[in-house]
Design a protein around this motif. Structure first.
Motif, PDB file in Angstrom:
ATOM      1  N   SER A  74     114.849  16.600  51.543  1.00 14.38           N
ATOM      2  CA  SER A  74     115.455  15.597  50.668  1.00 14.38           C
ATOM      3  C   SER A  74     116.854  16.089  50.294  1.00 14.38           C
ATOM      4  O   SER A  74     117.001  17.233  49.889  1.00 14.38           O
ATOM      5  CB  SER A  74     114.613  15.428  49.405  1.00 14.38           C
ATOM      6  N   PRO A  75     117.884  15.303  50.437  1.00  8.23           N
ATOM      7  CA  PRO A  75     117.912  14.010  51.118  1.00  8.23           C
ATOM      8  C   PRO A  75     117.806  14.210  52.627  1.00  8.23           C
ATOM      9  O   PRO A  75     118.098  15.288  53.134  1.00  8.23           O
ATOM     10  CB  PRO A  75     119.283  13.448  50.741  1.00  8.23           C
ATOM     11  N   VAL A  76     117.412  13.155  53.331  1.00 12.16           N
ATOM     12  CA  VAL A  76     117.303  13.225  54.788  1.00 12.16           C
ATOM     13  C   VAL A  76     118.715  13.273  55.370  1.00 12.16           C
ATOM     14  O   VAL A  76     119.610  12.543  54.936  1.00 12.16           O
ATOM     15  CB  VAL A  76     116.525  12.002  55.329  1.00 12.16           C
ATOM     16  N   SER A  77     118.928  14.156  56.342  1.00 14.71           N
ATOM     17  CA  SER A  77     120.254  14.347  56.937  1.00 14.71           C
ATOM     18  C   SER A  77     120.516  13.316  58.029  1.00 14.71           C
ATOM     19  O   SER A  77     119.747  13.227  58.985  1.00 14.71           O
ATOM     20  CB  SER A  77     120.367  15.745  57.544  1.00 14.71           C
ATOM     21  N   PRO A  78     121.620  12.564  57.906  1.00 14.18           N
ATOM     22  CA  PRO A  78     121.974  11.647  58.990  1.00 14.18           C
ATOM     23  C   PRO A  78     122.567  12.436  60.162  1.00 14.18           C
ATOM     24  O   PRO A  78     123.136  13.513  59.970  1.00 14.18           O
ATOM     25  CB  PRO A  78     123.042  10.747  58.354  1.00 14.18           C
ATOM     26  N   GLN A  79     122.421  11.925  61.369  1.00 11.70           N
ATOM     27  CA  GLN A  79     123.018  12.567  62.541  1.00 11.70           C
ATOM     28  C   GLN A  79     124.531  12.418  62.460  1.00 11.70           C
ATOM     29  O   GLN A  79     125.039  11.363  62.109  1.00 11.70           O
ATOM     30  CB  GLN A  79     122.492  11.916  63.829  1.00 11.70           C
ATOM     31  N   ASN A  80     125.264  13.480  62.754  1.00 16.18           N
ATOM     32  CA  ASN A  80     126.726  13.435  62.788  1.00 16.18           C
ATOM     33  C   ASN A  80     127.147  12.867  64.139  1.00 16.18           C
ATOM     34  O   ASN A  80     127.046  13.539  65.161  1.00 16.18           O
ATOM     35  CB  ASN A  80     127.302  14.843  62.586  1.00 16.18           C
ATOM     36  N   GLU A  81     127.621  11.631  64.148  1.00 14.65           N
ATOM     37  CA  GLU A  81     127.933  10.962  65.411  1.00 14.65           C
ATOM     38  C   GLU A  81     129.141  11.571  66.134  1.00 14.65           C
ATOM     39  O   GLU A  81     129.355  11.295  67.308  1.00 14.65           O
ATOM     40  CB  GLU A  81     128.150   9.471  65.183  1.00 14.65           C
ATOM     41  N   HIS A  82     129.926  12.425  65.468  1.00  7.13           N
ATOM     42  CA  HIS A  82     131.121  12.994  66.090  1.00  7.13           C
ATOM     43  C   HIS A  82     130.968  14.468  66.468  1.00  7.13           C
ATOM     44  O   HIS A  82     131.918  15.079  66.946  1.00  7.13           O
ATOM     45  CB  HIS A  82     132.322  12.843  65.151  1.00  7.13           C
ATOM     46  N   ILE A  83     129.789  15.058  66.273  1.00  9.36           N
ATOM     47  CA  ILE A  83     129.613  16.493  66.451  1.00  9.36           C
ATOM     48  C   ILE A  83     129.923  16.941  67.881  1.00  9.36           C
ATOM     49  O   ILE A  83     130.400  18.046  68.102  1.00  9.36           O
ATOM     50  CB  ILE A  83     128.197  16.947  66.013  1.00  9.36           C
ATOM     51  N   ARG A  84     129.699  16.103  68.868  1.00 15.91           N
ATOM     52  CA  ARG A  84     129.944  16.460  70.272  1.00 15.91           C
ATOM     53  C   ARG A  84     131.390  16.209  70.699  1.00 15.91           C
ATOM     54  O   ARG A  84     131.794  16.623  71.781  1.00 15.91           O
ATOM     55  CB  ARG A  84     129.017  15.677  71.187  1.00 15.91           C
ATOM     56  N   ASP A  85     132.163  15.533  69.872  1.00 19.69           N
ATOM     57  CA  ASP A  85     133.539  15.161  70.207  1.00 19.69           C
ATOM     58  C   ASP A  85     134.503  16.242  69.736  1.00 19.69           C
ATOM     59  O   ASP A  85     134.821  16.324  68.551  1.00 19.69           O
ATOM     60  CB  ASP A  85     133.871  13.811  69.560  1.00 19.69           C
ATOM     61  N   LEU A  86     134.989  17.059  70.666  1.00 23.47           N
ATOM     62  CA  LEU A  86     135.868  18.164  70.283  1.00 23.47           C
ATOM     63  C   LEU A  86     137.285  17.714  69.939  1.00 23.47           C
ATOM     64  O   LEU A  86     138.123  18.537  69.587  1.00 23.47           O
ATOM     65  CB  LEU A  86     135.887  19.231  71.386  1.00 23.47           C
ATOM     66  N   SER A  87     137.558  16.405  70.014  1.00 24.73           N
ATOM     67  CA  SER A  87     138.861  15.906  69.572  1.00 24.73           C
ATOM     68  C   SER A  87     138.799  15.325  68.160  1.00 24.73           C
ATOM     69  O   SER A  87     139.829  14.959  67.597  1.00 24.73           O
ATOM     70  CB  SER A  87     139.393  14.845  70.545  1.00 24.73           C
ATOM     71  N   ALA A  88     137.602  15.254  67.568  1.00 23.32           N
ATOM     72  CA  ALA A  88     137.448  14.694  66.219  1.00 23.32           C
ATOM     73  C   ALA A  88     137.951  15.685  65.171  1.00 23.32           C
ATOM     74  O   ALA A  88     137.879  16.898  65.348  1.00 23.32           O
ATOM     75  CB  ALA A  88     135.978  14.365  65.949  1.00 23.32           C
ATOM     76  N   ILE A  89     138.452  15.159  64.067  1.00 16.66           N
ATOM     77  CA  ILE A  89     138.907  15.989  62.950  1.00 16.66           C
ATOM     78  C   ILE A  89     137.697  16.725  62.371  1.00 16.66           C
ATOM     79  O   ILE A  89     136.618  16.166  62.231  1.00 16.66           O
ATOM     80  CB  ILE A  89     139.547  15.116  61.847  1.00 16.66           C
ATOM     81  N   GLY A  90     137.893  17.972  62.031  1.00 13.79           N
ATOM     82  CA  GLY A  90     136.824  18.750  61.410  1.00 13.79           C
ATOM     83  C   GLY A  90     136.359  19.864  62.323  1.00 13.79           C
ATOM     84  O   GLY A  90     137.089  20.349  63.181  1.00 13.79           O
ATOM     85  N   PHE A  91     135.118  20.253  62.151  1.00 19.18           N
ATOM     86  CA  PHE A  91     134.554  21.360  62.906  1.00 19.18           C
ATOM     87  C   PHE A  91     134.682  21.129  64.410  1.00 19.18           C
ATOM     88  O   PHE A  91     134.461  20.031  64.897  1.00 19.18           O
ATOM     89  CB  PHE A  91     133.082  21.545  62.538  1.00 19.18           C
ATOM     90  N   ASN A  92     135.009  22.199  65.157  1.00 19.54           N
ATOM     91  CA  ASN A  92     135.165  22.100  66.603  1.00 19.54           C
ATOM     92  C   ASN A  92     134.103  22.925  67.336  1.00 19.54           C
ATOM     93  O   ASN A  92     133.284  22.379  68.045  1.00 19.54           O
ATOM     94  CB  ASN A  92     136.584  22.523  66.990  1.00 19.54           C
ATOM     95  N   HIS A  93     134.117  24.242  67.180  1.00 16.08           N
ATOM     96  CA  HIS A  93     133.110  25.072  67.846  1.00 16.08           C
ATOM     97  C   HIS A  93     133.041  26.458  67.225  1.00 16.08           C
ATOM     98  O   HIS A  93     133.958  26.880  66.542  1.00 16.08           O
ATOM     99  CB  HIS A  93     133.387  25.183  69.352  1.00 16.08           C
ATOM    100  N   PHE A  94     131.913  27.167  67.494  1.00 18.11           N
ATOM    101  CA  PHE A  94     131.746  28.572  67.137  1.00 18.11           C
ATOM    102  C   PHE A  94     132.110  29.391  68.362  1.00 18.11           C
ATOM    103  O   PHE A  94     131.820  28.984  69.480  1.00 18.11           O
ATOM    104  CB  PHE A  94     130.274  28.896  66.822  1.00 18.11           C
ATOM    105  N   ALA A  95     132.701  30.565  68.176  1.00 17.82           N
ATOM    106  CA  ALA A  95     132.992  31.451  69.303  1.00 17.82           C
ATOM    107  C   ALA A  95     132.461  32.850  68.997  1.00 17.82           C
ATOM    108  O   ALA A  95     132.629  33.354  67.895  1.00 17.82           O
ATOM    109  CB  ALA A  95     134.490  31.502  69.572  1.00 17.82           C
ATOM    110  N   PHE A  96     131.830  33.450  70.001  1.00 23.36           N
ATOM    111  CA  PHE A  96     131.321  34.809  69.894  1.00 23.36           C
ATOM    112  C   PHE A  96     131.838  35.630  71.054  1.00 23.36           C
ATOM    113  O   PHE A  96     131.821  35.168  72.203  1.00 23.36           O
ATOM    114  CB  PHE A  96     129.786  34.832  69.919  1.00 23.36           C
ATOM    115  N   ALA A  97     132.281  36.846  70.776  1.00 21.94           N
ATOM    116  CA  ALA A  97     132.682  37.781  71.824  1.00 21.94           C
ATOM    117  C   ALA A  97     131.429  38.382  72.441  1.00 21.94           C
ATOM    118  O   ALA A  97     130.460  38.689  71.735  1.00 21.94           O
ATOM    119  CB  ALA A  97     133.567  38.884  71.242  1.00 21.94           C
ATOM    120  N   VAL A  98     131.429  38.542  73.760  1.00 20.56           N
ATOM    121  CA  VAL A  98     130.317  39.152  74.482  1.00 20.56           C
ATOM    122  C   VAL A  98     130.868  40.225  75.410  1.00 20.56           C
ATOM    123  O   VAL A  98     132.031  40.184  75.804  1.00 20.56           O
ATOM    124  CB  VAL A  98     129.502  38.109  75.285  1.00 20.56           C
ATOM    125  N   ASP A  99     130.019  41.185  75.767  1.00 19.12           N
ATOM    126  CA  ASP A  99     130.434  42.256  76.672  1.00 19.12           C
ATOM    127  C   ASP A  99     130.370  41.844  78.132  1.00 19.12           C
ATOM    128  O   ASP A  99     131.179  42.294  78.938  1.00 19.12           O
ATOM    129  CB  ASP A  99     129.570  43.502  76.459  1.00 19.12           C
TER     130      ASP A  99
END
Length: 145
Positions: A74-99
């Motif tokens: 509660s409250p129920v979370s709505p799906q973020n319709e722009h989460i897959r769009d890397l051109s949308a304003i806001g969060f873009n991606h997480f990055a992790f360094a790997v060996d």
């Protein structure tokens, strides 16, 4: 005083696939609890909050780093319709360094994780985008020597 990463939170509708994905990246579940009540409402600014809160710690990270999964009852979370769009304003991606990018991508692909793009070399780095939980994009980067 320099900033150091500590944690990030991800709101999910499906807990188990998110935990499985993060465990493939080296995260380990350390705590699960339900959060609710006036203190959490004030802290997060979410009226009527009740959520499962799962702490996934990145093993061996220095400094300490965790990802906290939140599954709202509660409250129920709505799906973020722009989460897959890397051109949308806001969060873009997480990055992790790997060996070893090739090794981790082979392990992830074997576990069914889907690539968002092909592995590429750019400015002396090897990198690739992969699909994470709830349509989030994660980047894995191997720094050149």
């Amino acid at each position: 005083m320099p900033l150091k990463p500590n944690h990030m939170s991800i709101v999910v509708n499906e807990v188990e696939p998110a935990k499985e994905f993060l465990s493939l990246l080296g995260f380990e579940e350390t705590l699960t609890k339900v959060i609710s009540g006036p203190i959490m409402e004030e802290y997060l600014g979410v009226p009527g909050i009740e959520a499962e809160h799962i702490t996934m710690v990145l093993k061996g990270a220095d400094p300490y780093f965790d990802i906290q999964l939140l599954k709202y009852h509660s409250p129920v979370s709505p799906q973020n319709e722009h989460i897959r769009d890397l051109s949308a304003i806001g969060f873009n991606h997480f990055a992790f360094a790997v060996d070893d990018l090739d090794a981790i991508l082979a392990r992830l692909k074997q576990a069914g994780v889907k690539m968002r793009n092909k592995e590429m070399d750019y400015r002396g780095y090897k990198m690739a985008f992969i699909w994470g939980p709830e349509g989030l994009t994660f980047e894995l980067v191997e720094h050149g020597s």
